[in-house]
Design a protein around this motif. Structure first.
Motif, PDB file in Angstrom:
ATOM      1  N   TYR A  51       0.714  -1.261   0.081  1.00  0.00           N
ATOM      2  CA  TYR A  51      -0.026  -0.142  -0.157  1.00  0.00           C
ATOM      3  C   TYR A  51       0.682   1.318  -0.145  1.00  0.00           C
ATOM      4  N   ASN A  52       2.011   1.164   0.424  1.00  0.00           N
ATOM      5  CA  ASN A  52       3.050   2.574   0.185  1.00  0.00           C
ATOM      6  C   ASN A  52       2.958   2.881  -1.312  1.00  0.00           C
ATOM      7  N   ILE A  53       3.274   1.853  -1.972  1.00  0.00           N
ATOM      8  CA  ILE A  53       3.407   2.410  -3.517  1.00  0.00           C
ATOM      9  C   ILE A  53       1.941   2.942  -3.936  1.00  0.00           C
ATOM     10  N   ALA A  54       0.947   2.149  -3.469  1.00  0.00           N
ATOM     11  CA  ALA A  54      -0.591   2.446  -4.001  1.00  0.00           C
ATOM     12  C   ALA A  54      -0.841   3.959  -3.517  1.00  0.00           C
ATOM     13  N   ILE A  55      -0.634   4.245  -2.461  1.00  0.00           N
ATOM     14  CA  ILE A  55      -0.789   5.523  -1.684  1.00  0.00           C
ATOM     15  C   ILE A  55       0.100   6.469  -2.522  1.00  0.00           C
ATOM     16  N   ARG A  56       1.050   6.548  -3.000  1.00  0.00           N
ATOM     17  CA  ARG A  56       2.115   7.250  -3.603  1.00  0.00           C
ATOM     18  C   ARG A  56       1.237   7.405  -4.914  1.00  0.00           C
ATOM     19  N   ARG A  74     -10.445   3.854  -0.158  1.00  0.00           N
ATOM     20  CA  ARG A  74     -10.114   3.515  -1.562  1.00  0.00           C
ATOM     21  C   ARG A  74      -9.245   2.469  -2.098  1.00  0.00           C
ATOM     22  N   LEU A  75      -8.546   1.954  -0.910  1.00  0.00           N
ATOM     23  CA  LEU A  75      -7.564   0.607  -1.429  1.00  0.00           C
ATOM     24  C   LEU A  75      -8.441  -0.501  -0.994  1.00  0.00           C
ATOM     25  N   PHE A  76      -7.918  -1.591  -1.913  1.00  0.00           N
ATOM     26  CA  PHE A  76      -8.411  -2.955  -1.389  1.00  0.00           C
ATOM     27  C   PHE A  76      -7.168  -4.070  -2.046  1.00  0.00           C
ATOM     28  N   PRO A  77      -6.891  -4.896  -1.231  1.00  0.00           N
ATOM     29  CA  PRO A  77      -7.655  -5.046   0.020  1.00  0.00           C
ATOM     30  C   PRO A  77      -7.581  -4.006   1.156  1.00  0.00           C
ATOM     31  N   GLU A 136      -5.860 -12.949  -7.007  1.00  0.00           N
ATOM     32  CA  GLU A 136      -6.933 -13.135  -6.447  1.00  0.00           C
ATOM     33  C   GLU A 136      -8.156 -12.255  -6.693  1.00  0.00           C
ATOM     34  N   ALA A 137      -7.488 -11.166  -7.246  1.00  0.00           N
ATOM     35  CA  ALA A 137      -8.669 -10.233  -8.032  1.00  0.00           C
ATOM     36  C   ALA A 137      -9.640 -10.623  -9.012  1.00  0.00           C
ATOM     37  N   LEU A 138      -8.880 -11.713  -9.811  1.00  0.00           N
ATOM     38  CA  LEU A 138     -10.016 -12.345 -10.725  1.00  0.00           C
ATOM     39  C   LEU A 138     -11.048 -12.978 -10.304  1.00  0.00           C
ATOM     40  N   ASP A 139     -11.094 -13.605  -9.016  1.00  0.00           N
ATOM     41  CA  ASP A 139     -12.096 -14.216  -8.474  1.00  0.00           C
ATOM     42  C   ASP A 139     -12.934 -13.353  -7.608  1.00  0.00           C
ATOM     43  N   ARG A 140     -12.317 -11.933  -7.174  1.00  0.00           N
ATOM     44  CA  ARG A 140     -12.894 -11.057  -6.099  1.00  0.00           C
ATOM     45  C   ARG A 140     -13.867 -10.203  -7.049  1.00  0.00           C
TER      46      ARG A 140
END
Length: 148
Positions: A51-56, A74-77, A136-140
C-alpha cells in the motif's frame, strides 16, 4: 563486524528470494555504519507493504485527499487509517512525496528506480505480493469491474 560480514556473505550466496529476504532483514538489524547507508531500512520498508506504492500513486489523482480514512476506503484489500497515516509519514520521510505551493501532497518525482541487492530483494517480495493479489482479484471482482 564479523557477524555483519557473515550475514552479507549469506545474502550474496542465497539462491531464492525467500532466503535473500531473511538475510536482508538480518542486515537491517545492524546499526548504520560505514557499510550501510542510513536510508536502506526505510527503502526496504517502502517495498515491504504494497500500500505504500499504491498511496504514492493515489496522490496523482485530482480528487486525492490527505485524510488517512479517505485513503483507507479507496484501497483494496482494505487497510486501516493508521496504516495509511504511517505510509504517508514514510513517503514524506523518504522524500517520495512533498508539498506543492498550495500545501497539497504530490509526488516528488514521477519515477522511482531500485538499486542495491537489499532493495532488489524487497522489490521481488513486493512483486510476489502484487502477483498474488492480482490472481485473487480475478475471483474477487466481476469481469466488467476489471481492466487488464
Amino acid at each position: 563486524e564479523a557477524e555483519f560480514f557473515r550475514v552479507l556473505v549469506h545474502l550474496n550466496q542465497a539462491r531464492t528470494v525467500g532466503e535473500k529476504k531473511i538475510y536482508a532483514e538480518q542486515l537491517m538489524q545492524f546499526r548504520p555504519s560505514r557499510y550501510i547507508h542510513p536510508l536502506r531500512q526505510d527503502q526496504y520498508r517502502y517495498y515491504a507493504d504494497w500500500y505504500n506504492i499504491a498511496i504514492r500513486e493515489l496522490t496523482s489523482l485530482p480528487e486525492f485527499s490527505e485524510d488517512p480514512a479517505w485513503i483507507a476506503r479507496r484501497l483494496f484489500p482494505p487497510l486501516s487509517p493508521q496504516q495509511a497515516e504511517k505510509a504517508l509519514d514514510l513517503l514524506l520521510q523518504l522524500g517520495l512525496l512533498e508539498r506543492d505551493e498550495s500545501g497539497r501532497l504530490v509526488q516528488a518525482d514521477a519515477f522511482i528506480s531500485t538499486g542495491d541487492e537489499v532493495v532488489s530483494t524487497s522489490v521481488a517480495t513486493y512483486h510476489r505480493t502484487m502477483i498474488r493479489m492480482g490472481a485473487e482479484a480475478l475471483d474477487r471482482f466481476p469481469g466488467p469491474a476489471r481492466d487488464i
